[in-house]
Every structure is written in structure tokens, then in C-alpha cells.
Design an enzyme around this catalytic site. Sequence first.
Site, PDB file in Angstrom:
ATOM      1  CG  ASP A 157      -2.206   0.752   0.979  1.00 61.07           C
ATOM      2  OD1 ASP A 157      -2.365   1.236  -0.093  1.00 61.07           O
ATOM      3  OD2 ASP A 157      -3.179   0.800   1.924  1.00 61.07           O
ATOM      4  CG  HIS A 158      -1.135   4.924   0.653  1.00 61.30           C
ATOM      5  ND1 HIS A 158      -1.602   6.256   0.026  1.00 61.30           N
ATOM      6  CD2 HIS A 158      -2.242   4.344   1.117  1.00 61.30           C
ATOM      7  CE1 HIS A 158      -2.667   6.081  -0.049  1.00 61.30           C
ATOM      8  NE2 HIS A 158      -3.333   5.031   0.506  1.00 61.30           N
ATOM      9  CD  GLU A 222      -3.423   8.396  -3.266  1.00 62.42           C
ATOM     10  OE1 GLU A 222      -3.595   7.312  -2.991  1.00 62.42           O
ATOM     11  OE2 GLU A 222      -3.992   9.434  -2.638  1.00 62.42           O
ATOM     12  CD  GLU A 230      -5.194   3.170   4.967  1.00 60.67           C
ATOM     13  OE1 GLU A 230      -6.021   2.558   5.042  1.00 60.67           O
ATOM     14  OE2 GLU A 230      -4.652   3.433   4.052  1.00 60.67           O
ATOM     15  CG  HIS A 275      -7.325   6.332   3.694  1.00 59.85           C
ATOM     16  ND1 HIS A 275      -6.174   7.152   3.337  1.00 59.85           N
ATOM     17  CD2 HIS A 275      -7.305   5.400   2.664  1.00 59.85           C
ATOM     18  CE1 HIS A 275      -5.509   6.370   2.515  1.00 59.85           C
ATOM     19  NE2 HIS A 275      -6.125   5.566   1.892  1.00 59.85           N
ATOM     20  N   GLY A 276     -10.827   5.819   6.483  1.00 63.58           N
ATOM     21  CA  GLY A 276     -11.703   5.726   7.554  1.00 63.58           C
ATOM     22  C   GLY A 276     -13.232   5.950   7.417  1.00 63.58           C
ATOM     23  CG  HIS A 315      -6.494   4.067  -2.395  1.00 68.35           C
ATOM     24  ND1 HIS A 315      -5.502   3.921  -1.203  1.00 68.35           N
ATOM     25  CD2 HIS A 315      -6.011   3.870  -3.538  1.00 68.35           C
ATOM     26  CE1 HIS A 315      -4.592   3.262  -1.927  1.00 68.35           C
ATOM     27  NE2 HIS A 315      -4.931   3.131  -3.358  1.00 68.35           N
ATOM     28  N   GLY A 317     -12.661   2.984   0.579  1.00 68.16           N
ATOM     29  CA  GLY A 317     -13.833   2.389   0.265  1.00 68.16           C
ATOM     30  C   GLY A 317     -14.768   2.188   1.611  1.00 68.16           C
ATOM     31  CG  ASN A 337      -6.850  -0.020  -1.287  1.00 68.46           C
ATOM     32  OD1 ASN A 337      -6.679  -0.882  -2.296  1.00 68.46           O
ATOM     33  ND2 ASN A 337      -5.871   0.751  -1.131  1.00 68.46           N
ATOM     34  CB  ILE A 338     -11.396  -3.497   2.448  1.00 65.08           C
ATOM     35  CG1 ILE A 338     -12.133  -3.509   1.276  1.00 65.08           C
ATOM     36  CG2 ILE A 338     -12.163  -3.981   3.784  1.00 65.08           C
ATOM     37  CD1 ILE A 338     -12.726  -4.784   0.743  1.00 65.08           C
TER      38      ILE A 338
HETATM   39 ZN   LIG Z   1      -5.324   4.405   0.539  1.00 69.32          ZN
END
Ligand SMILES: [Zn+2]
Length: 429
Positions: A157-158, A222, A230, A275-276, A315, A317, A337-338
Site C-alpha cells: 500500500d501507500h 496515486e 490511515e 480513509h476511515g 481507496h 472504500g 481497498n479495505i
Molecule cells: Zn489508501
Amino acid sequence: MLATLSSSLGLAPIAPVHAPRTGARAALRMGTAADDMGIPCEGDCAITYSKLPDSVKPGVVTGQALQDLLDYAKSEGFAIPAVNCISSSSVNYCLEAARANDAPIMIQFSSGGSQFYAGKGLDNTDYRAAIAGAVSGAYHVRAMAEQYGIPVILHTDHCAKKLLPWMDGMLDASERYFEVHGEPLFSSHMLDLSEEPMDENVDICVNYLERMAKMDMLLEMELGITGGEEDGVNNEDVNPEDLYTKPEEVWQVYEALSKVPNGRFTVAAAFGNVHGVYAPGNVRLDPEILGNSQIYIADKLGMDKGTQPVNFVFHGGSGSDINDIKKAITYGVIKMNIDTDTQWAYWKGIRDFEAQYRDYLQTQIGNPEGAEKPNKKYYDPREAMRAGEKSTVDRLQQCFEDLNCVGVLGLQAPEVNNVLGPRRGGLPV
Ligand SMILES: [Zn+2]
């Protein structure tokens, strides 16, 4: 371990990670990592998927097979859940959930998740622990994915600019793996240079894609900023305009990355996602941005109307309106993404377990059934962890359904003969 294995098989020893490469393709062997570990494919591993492109096989999917799987998802109108993992427990619930839903899955590690995989007690100077943890997690996935009989995309990820040494370490490991197996250790990585100026973002992505393309590895990049918080990165106060990508920007990226020979890439374009999970009304998604970008780029390339040249990634989601998710998929989103929702599901499983057995979890001896009754079978960490895993497998079912990603492989429901449990006198598992 690999060096020992390879020499016992009469192969040239593998060079240490930082030694100059000899281009020792003579040592190339197409056996999988699981074969090397002495857990060769049996039973489910011989599966072929009636519905998927022939290139897609059980285990970690890379290169052309990965491209085929993503293109198939786009043409069939589903997206693949990409779940952030931090331990073998989280990898295993992903594999279990994918098999239960008859679907492929993406398993991904963030930098923090990678470090956690190695153990927070390990020194992380120069991201040593994060590199080692990601590689360790990758080998766990490679060892187990075939056993579950499902295709797995192994991703990270990131990766912001300051984390590039983490990426370099993982790419070193993949190059080493490539010399032996003819494919990279990881399927793909994400670079997130969205905080840098646009030109710098594109330049660094092109640079890394050139290195990755030599191993047939895919890059996720991205554009724009995913809001929220996150893995310790807080974007809760960014300029709202930066949460929405413009089609011209997607084109700039597409044009630059398409020029890299053998370059495979996906784009995480911001369309208001965060995110979140936040209270309803605080997030305004605009998936039309993705649709408009497809139209804009197809037009630039002179493609037929309705062609979707870009594979998009969603991202943030968690907590999204299901209608926005479905709409995003129609615009070419092939991965969502989860993280937040599975974090909550795992914790909820543990919380519910503790609430149910609270009176058995206060002392080693003594519970409502008697002052001398032992409580070992309740406080055994496996009980609470398994409760977390089961709760998360249930939650992931909803993710697979939301993404139209159920019954994709065409396999029968798995028969699980759990001969080691439940133990006599143990709790139901
Ligand atoms: Zn992300």
C-alpha cells in the site's frame, strides 16, 4: 534457507541481496516458492478456473496473468477486494474469505503493517524491519495461497517519498526472487507521491516503473489526495479541491507511464474518497470523475466510444455508499481497498468473545462453574484471535458482494476437514 535448498537441488547458490547481480538466469527454475518450502501443490492446487483467462492459476498472480485478471474484472464488471494485512492471522482470514466467496483477492501490506509483521520490538532504522516484515509476509502468502486454491495478488500500500527506501528493499527482494523463479516476489506495489508536485510524482513513477517492468511487475500510482487518516498519515485538513482529480491529470500520467516498455499500471485517482469511516454527509464522492477521465483518454487515443483504457483503484472504500461503489466499478475500478472495516470486524469479534466469556477470563483458575475450575481454554489467545478472524471473514463476504466479486472462479464450496479442532473440551471454533 533458499540458498541451502537451491544448493541441495544442484543449483547455483543465490547471490546475497546486495551483491552485484550476475544475471544468473541459468539458475532459473519455474517451481514456486511453496515447492521450495517443501509444501508443493496438491489437491486444490491443480485447479483450473473455468471462468477466468487460462493464464490465471492458484497462488500469487503476476505479470501477464495479473493483467489478464484485471482486464477480465473490468470487462465483467467486478472489482477485487484489496485487504490490508498485518499478521499471518489477517493473511489467513483473507485466504479463507476468498475461498468461501469463490473469488480472487488482493493481499496488501502498508509500511506500518509490514513493520508490525516483523514485530514492533525489532529496530526499524532505514526501514529494515518494514522491509523484512513485507518480505516475510510475502513468503507466508506464497506458502499458503496455493493451499487455498485461489488466485492472490500480492501488493503493498501507500509508499510516500520518505518511504522509498522501503520500496527499494522490497524491489531488491523481488529482483532476487526473479532470478530464481522468473517472476517477482510481489505482484505489484503502490507509489503515493500525491503530496509532491505533479511533474515530480510522474517522474518518480516512470523511474520506478522502468525498474519494475523488467520483472513484469505492476505499479499502482496515486493522483490527488485521499482524505482522512490511515497508517499514521493524516490528510483530514487538506484543501478540498485536492480530493478531486482532473481528467487532464489522469491523461498526463497515462501518457507518461504508457511509454515505459512493458509498463503495467493502475491509477488511484482521488474522487472525494477518504480513509476511515466518518458520519454520513461528511464525504462527497464523485465517481463521475473516473468516467469522465475514461472518455477524455479514450478520445485522446482515438479509441472507440465507451472504451475504458484505465484500470482505476478505489481507496478509502470503507463506509462508502453502495451506489457510489457500484457506479465506480462501471467506470473501470478493478480494485477497492479495505482496511477500516476489517479492523473493526476483527476487533468486534474479540470484543464479543470477551463479552460472552467475561466471567471465564478474569483469573487463571475459578469461574461461575466452580472456584477451582481452570480457564485455560478461554484465555488461550487462539480463541480470541479466531473469534476476530471469523468476524472478519463474515465482514469480507459483504465486501465481495458489494464488489460483484462472488462466484468468479467457478469452484465448488470448500470442504474443510479441520482435524485438529475443535479440541476435546475446547470452545466451539
Ligand atoms: Zn489508501
